[in-house]
Motif scaffolding. Structure first.
Motif, PDB file in Angstrom:
ATOM      1  N   PRO A  80       5.514  13.521  13.379  1.00  0.00           N
ATOM      2  CA  PRO A  80       5.761  12.134  12.979  1.00  0.00           C
ATOM      3  C   PRO A  80       6.544  12.012  11.677  1.00  0.00           C
ATOM      4  O   PRO A  80       6.348  12.782  10.738  1.00  0.00           O
ATOM      5  N   LEU A  81       7.433  11.041  11.656  1.00  0.00           N
ATOM      6  CA  LEU A  81       8.145  10.613  10.459  1.00  0.00           C
ATOM      7  C   LEU A  81       7.647   9.201  10.172  1.00  0.00           C
ATOM      8  O   LEU A  81       7.879   8.282  10.964  1.00  0.00           O
ATOM      9  N   ALA A  82       6.911   9.020   9.082  1.00  0.00           N
ATOM     10  CA  ALA A  82       6.273   7.735   8.798  1.00  0.00           C
ATOM     11  C   ALA A  82       7.212   6.798   8.065  1.00  0.00           C
ATOM     12  O   ALA A  82       7.752   7.137   7.016  1.00  0.00           O
ATOM     13  N   HIS A  83       7.424   5.604   8.648  1.00  0.00           N
ATOM     14  CA  HIS A  83       8.161   4.565   7.919  1.00  0.00           C
ATOM     15  C   HIS A  83       7.306   4.090   6.749  1.00  0.00           C
ATOM     16  O   HIS A  83       6.083   3.980   6.867  1.00  0.00           O
ATOM     17  N   LEU A  84       7.948   3.754   5.654  1.00  0.00           N
ATOM     18  CA  LEU A  84       7.223   3.162   4.531  1.00  0.00           C
ATOM     19  C   LEU A  84       8.144   2.190   3.808  1.00  0.00           C
ATOM     20  O   LEU A  84       9.207   2.577   3.324  1.00  0.00           O
ATOM     21  N   THR A  85       7.745   0.926   3.765  1.00  0.00           N
ATOM     22  CA  THR A  85       8.503  -0.077   3.020  1.00  0.00           C
ATOM     23  C   THR A  85       7.851  -0.281   1.660  1.00  0.00           C
ATOM     24  O   THR A  85       6.653  -0.085   1.499  1.00  0.00           O
ATOM     25  N   CYS A  86       8.667  -0.700   0.691  1.00  0.00           N
ATOM     26  CA  CYS A  86       8.148  -0.736  -0.672  1.00  0.00           C
ATOM     27  C   CYS A  86       8.290  -2.073  -1.373  1.00  0.00           C
ATOM     28  O   CYS A  86       7.630  -2.295  -2.393  1.00  0.00           O
ATOM     29  N   VAL A  87       9.124  -2.983  -0.895  1.00  0.00           N
ATOM     30  CA  VAL A  87       9.427  -4.182  -1.665  1.00  0.00           C
ATOM     31  C   VAL A  87       8.156  -4.975  -1.962  1.00  0.00           C
ATOM     32  O   VAL A  87       7.351  -5.249  -1.077  1.00  0.00           O
ATOM     33  N   GLY A  88       7.943  -5.249  -3.235  1.00  0.00           N
ATOM     34  CA  GLY A  88       6.769  -5.999  -3.648  1.00  0.00           C
ATOM     35  C   GLY A  88       5.532  -5.163  -3.880  1.00  0.00           C
ATOM     36  O   GLY A  88       4.567  -5.630  -4.502  1.00  0.00           O
ATOM     37  N   GLY A  89       5.518  -3.917  -3.409  1.00  0.00           N
ATOM     38  CA  GLY A  89       4.363  -3.057  -3.640  1.00  0.00           C
ATOM     39  C   GLY A  89       4.377  -2.512  -5.053  1.00  0.00           C
ATOM     40  O   GLY A  89       5.427  -2.183  -5.592  1.00  0.00           O
ATOM     41  N   THR A  90       3.215  -2.425  -5.661  1.00  0.00           N
ATOM     42  CA  THR A  90       3.146  -1.884  -7.019  1.00  0.00           C
ATOM     43  C   THR A  90       3.163  -0.359  -6.961  1.00  0.00           C
ATOM     44  O   THR A  90       2.852   0.242  -5.928  1.00  0.00           O
ATOM     45  N   PRO A  91       3.529   0.300  -8.054  1.00  0.00           N
ATOM     46  CA  PRO A  91       3.496   1.763  -8.073  1.00  0.00           C
ATOM     47  C   PRO A  91       2.119   2.315  -7.717  1.00  0.00           C
ATOM     48  O   PRO A  91       2.028   3.336  -7.024  1.00  0.00           O
ATOM     49  N   GLU A  92       1.067   1.640  -8.163  1.00  0.00           N
ATOM     50  CA  GLU A  92      -0.295   2.114  -7.869  1.00  0.00           C
ATOM     51  C   GLU A  92      -0.587   2.031  -6.377  1.00  0.00           C
ATOM     52  O   GLU A  92      -1.143   2.963  -5.780  1.00  0.00           O
ATOM     53  N   GLU A  93      -0.207   0.908  -5.754  1.00  0.00           N
ATOM     54  CA  GLU A  93      -0.440   0.738  -4.318  1.00  0.00           C
ATOM     55  C   GLU A  93       0.334   1.759  -3.501  1.00  0.00           C
ATOM     56  O   GLU A  93      -0.210   2.403  -2.595  1.00  0.00           O
ATOM     57  N   LEU A  94       1.594   1.931  -3.830  1.00  0.00           N
ATOM     58  CA  LEU A  94       2.427   2.841  -3.063  1.00  0.00           C
ATOM     59  C   LEU A  94       2.074   4.297  -3.320  1.00  0.00           C
ATOM     60  O   LEU A  94       2.175   5.134  -2.432  1.00  0.00           O
ATOM     61  N   ASN A  95       1.620   4.597  -4.518  1.00  0.00           N
ATOM     62  CA  ASN A  95       1.132   5.935  -4.813  1.00  0.00           C
ATOM     63  C   ASN A  95      -0.026   6.289  -3.888  1.00  0.00           C
ATOM     64  O   ASN A  95      -0.090   7.387  -3.322  1.00  0.00           O
ATOM     65  N   ALA A  96      -0.937   5.334  -3.703  1.00  0.00           N
ATOM     66  CA  ALA A  96      -2.087   5.561  -2.828  1.00  0.00           C
ATOM     67  C   ALA A  96      -1.654   5.739  -1.379  1.00  0.00           C
ATOM     68  O   ALA A  96      -2.163   6.618  -0.656  1.00  0.00           O
ATOM     69  N   VAL A  97      -0.696   4.917  -0.927  1.00  0.00           N
ATOM     70  CA  VAL A  97      -0.241   5.003   0.454  1.00  0.00           C
ATOM     71  C   VAL A  97       0.472   6.330   0.712  1.00  0.00           C
ATOM     72  O   VAL A  97       0.224   6.995   1.725  1.00  0.00           O
ATOM     73  N   VAL A  98       1.357   6.738  -0.184  1.00  0.00           N
ATOM     74  CA  VAL A  98       2.079   7.997   0.000  1.00  0.00           C
ATOM     75  C   VAL A  98       1.101   9.165   0.031  1.00  0.00           C
ATOM     76  O   VAL A  98       1.202  10.064   0.887  1.00  0.00           O
ATOM     77  N   ASN A  99       0.142   9.176  -0.867  1.00  0.00           N
ATOM     78  CA  ASN A  99      -0.839  10.263  -0.873  1.00  0.00           C
ATOM     79  C   ASN A  99      -1.673  10.265   0.403  1.00  0.00           C
ATOM     80  O   ASN A  99      -2.017  11.335   0.924  1.00  0.00           O
ATOM     81  N   GLU A 100      -1.996   9.076   0.906  1.00  0.00           N
ATOM     82  CA  GLU A 100      -2.747   9.001   2.162  1.00  0.00           C
ATOM     83  C   GLU A 100      -1.944   9.587   3.312  1.00  0.00           C
ATOM     84  O   GLU A 100      -2.472  10.321   4.148  1.00  0.00           O
ATOM     85  N   ILE A 101      -0.648   9.287   3.369  1.00  0.00           N
ATOM     86  CA  ILE A 101       0.212   9.840   4.412  1.00  0.00           C
ATOM     87  C   ILE A 101       0.264  11.366   4.307  1.00  0.00           C
ATOM     88  O   ILE A 101       0.129  12.087   5.300  1.00  0.00           O
ATOM     89  N   LEU A 102       0.450  11.873   3.096  1.00  0.00           N
ATOM     90  CA  LEU A 102       0.523  13.325   2.904  1.00  0.00           C
ATOM     91  C   LEU A 102      -0.811  13.998   3.204  1.00  0.00           C
ATOM     92  O   LEU A 102      -0.841  15.110   3.749  1.00  0.00           O
ATOM     93  N   ASP A 103      -1.920  13.330   2.857  1.00  0.00           N
ATOM     94  CA  ASP A 103      -3.238  13.885   3.152  1.00  0.00           C
ATOM     95  C   ASP A 103      -3.447  14.101   4.644  1.00  0.00           C
ATOM     96  O   ASP A 103      -4.206  14.982   5.058  1.00  0.00           O
ATOM     97  N   ARG A 104      -2.780  13.293   5.458  1.00  0.00           N
ATOM     98  CA  ARG A 104      -2.916  13.404   6.914  1.00  0.00           C
ATOM     99  C   ARG A 104      -1.961  14.424   7.517  1.00  0.00           C
ATOM    100  O   ARG A 104      -1.853  14.524   8.742  1.00  0.00           O
ATOM    101  N   GLY A 105      -1.252  15.147   6.678  1.00  0.00           N
ATOM    102  CA  GLY A 105      -0.397  16.225   7.164  1.00  0.00           C
ATOM    103  C   GLY A 105       1.030  15.839   7.451  1.00  0.00           C
ATOM    104  O   GLY A 105       1.819  16.672   7.913  1.00  0.00           O
ATOM    105  N   VAL A 106       1.397  14.599   7.198  1.00  0.00           N
ATOM    106  CA  VAL A 106       2.772  14.167   7.438  1.00  0.00           C
ATOM    107  C   VAL A 106       3.663  14.713   6.332  1.00  0.00           C
ATOM    108  O   VAL A 106       3.307  14.651   5.154  1.00  0.00           O
ATOM    109  N   ARG A 107       4.811  15.231   6.718  1.00  0.00           N
ATOM    110  CA  ARG A 107       5.743  15.768   5.731  1.00  0.00           C
ATOM    111  C   ARG A 107       7.122  15.125   5.856  1.00  0.00           C
ATOM    112  O   ARG A 107       8.106  15.659   5.354  1.00  0.00           O
ATOM    113  N   GLY A 108       7.183  13.982   6.517  1.00  0.00           N
ATOM    114  CA  GLY A 108       8.440  13.252   6.619  1.00  0.00           C
ATOM    115  C   GLY A 108       8.197  11.764   6.422  1.00  0.00           C
ATOM    116  O   GLY A 108       7.290  11.190   7.040  1.00  0.00           O
ATOM    117  N   ILE A 109       8.976  11.134   5.552  1.00  0.00           N
ATOM    118  CA  ILE A 109       8.821   9.707   5.270  1.00  0.00           C
ATOM    119  C   ILE A 109      10.195   9.046   5.329  1.00  0.00           C
ATOM    120  O   ILE A 109      11.163   9.557   4.741  1.00  0.00           O
TER     121      ILE A 109
END
Length: 315
Positions: A80-109
């Motif tokens: 899987p290559l996970a889509h991730l949109t960022c507009v309006g998201g805070t650095p803290e929110e997106l930091n959590a989302v990116v780490n969650e994606i990586l924690d699940r073994g995804v290596r493509g964003i």
């Protein structure tokens, strides 16, 4: 005698494999889930390099997208290559989302800006551009690099064969793509286009500006008049009037309209490949028939891999 260097090594005459990928989105109902998984099993047989999964930073499909990502990794051979949109998201929110994606073994964003809120209101400290998201992902990657066995996170971005609706010019779009490359993007996937020369023109402009990352054409099977018109409205890209006329001329002949659409899609793909496209990314809309029909008409050089049957026996 010194060993030969890479410069002295003979150049390979083997045709480079053409990358193949598909876009999927999380199902909205149980019935849609059945259709999606039928599509996934059919597309899996083509051994794609990855499948992208649409995903929003704060959207309602957050949990469903993660569930689909998990199932793809656990139950299929697909990456899987996970889509991730960022507009309006805070650095803290997106930091959590990116780490969650990586924690699940995804290596493509696929790092995207996303649509601005209709009221235009954005948090004061929210991210504004895809470039900001790329840099955030790279900072997270640096902190976690020991986990990746000297590998890295592959970051894709969007490219626009036609002028972005909010952009002042096509030249500005290329400058934005170049900025995303400088921030750490590895490859780009284009938005939909309807004329063969639109892809080659984009690549020409991008290469002259210094863009060196692969630019993969994103191609939609042109078999649904309703879908073509809807996507044209959303993207601001006008479809070919001649194509619309040909599809409309089929009237109630669904099979005839499909043949016309498949032929037009094959033409787009062949033109892109002739222009040096390193791969094809097919927007499937969670349906496999048209995508497979298009692929059956293309002679794509693809790498050989262990059979799916062997994989499933091993599991």
């Amino acid at each position: 005698m010194s060993p030969p260097t890479l410069i002295d090594a003979p150049t390979s005459t083997t045709t480079a494999p053409v990358a193949l990928s598909y876009e999927l989105f999380p199902p909205r109902s149980d019935a849609a889930a059945v259709t999606l998984w039928n599509t996934i099993r059919e597309l899996e047989c083509t051994n794609p390099d990855y499948v992208s999964v649409t995903y929003g930073a704060g959207g309602s499909n957050h949990a469903k997208a993660l569930d689909l990502v998990d199932r793809l990794q656990l139950e299929t051979t697909l990456r899987p290559l996970a889509h991730l949109t960022c507009v309006g998201g805070t650095p803290e929110e997106l930091n959590a989302v990116v780490n969650e994606i990586l924690d699940r073994g995804v290596r493509g964003i696929l790092a995207l800006r996303g649509d601005r809120p209709r009221d235009g209101a954005l948090p004061a400290n929210g991210l504004q551009y895809a470039q900001d998201l790329i840099e955030l992902i790279r900072r997270i990657e640096l902190r976690r690099s020991a986990q990746f066995a000297a590998g890295k996170v592959a970051i894709g971005v969007a490219a626009y064969p036609m002028k972005h609706p909010e952009s002042p010019s096509e030249g500005h779009d290329v400058e934005v793509l170049l900025a995303k490359q400088r921030s750490g993007a590895d490859f780009a996937i284009t938005q939909v286009f309807f004329e063969p020369e639109q892809y080659s023109s984009l690549v020409h402009r991008a290469r002259r500006a210094g863009v060196t990352i692969p630019i993969i054409p994103g191609i939609m099977p042109l078999t649904s008049l309703r879908r073509i018109l809807k996507l044209s409205e959303l993207s601001g890209v006008a479809p070919s009037a001649a194509l619309l006329d040909r599809i409309r001329s089929a009237g109630d002949d669904v099979a005839g309209a499909r043949r016309i659409g498949v032929e037009a899609t094959v033409g787009l793909a062949e033109a892109a490949l002739a222009a040096g496209a390193p791969g094809l990314h097919l927007y499937t809309f969670n349906e496999h028939e048209s995508a497979l029909e298009v692929l059956s008409r293309l002679n794509l050089p693809r790498p050989s891999r262990p059979s799916l049957a062997a994989h499933h026996r091993a599991r």
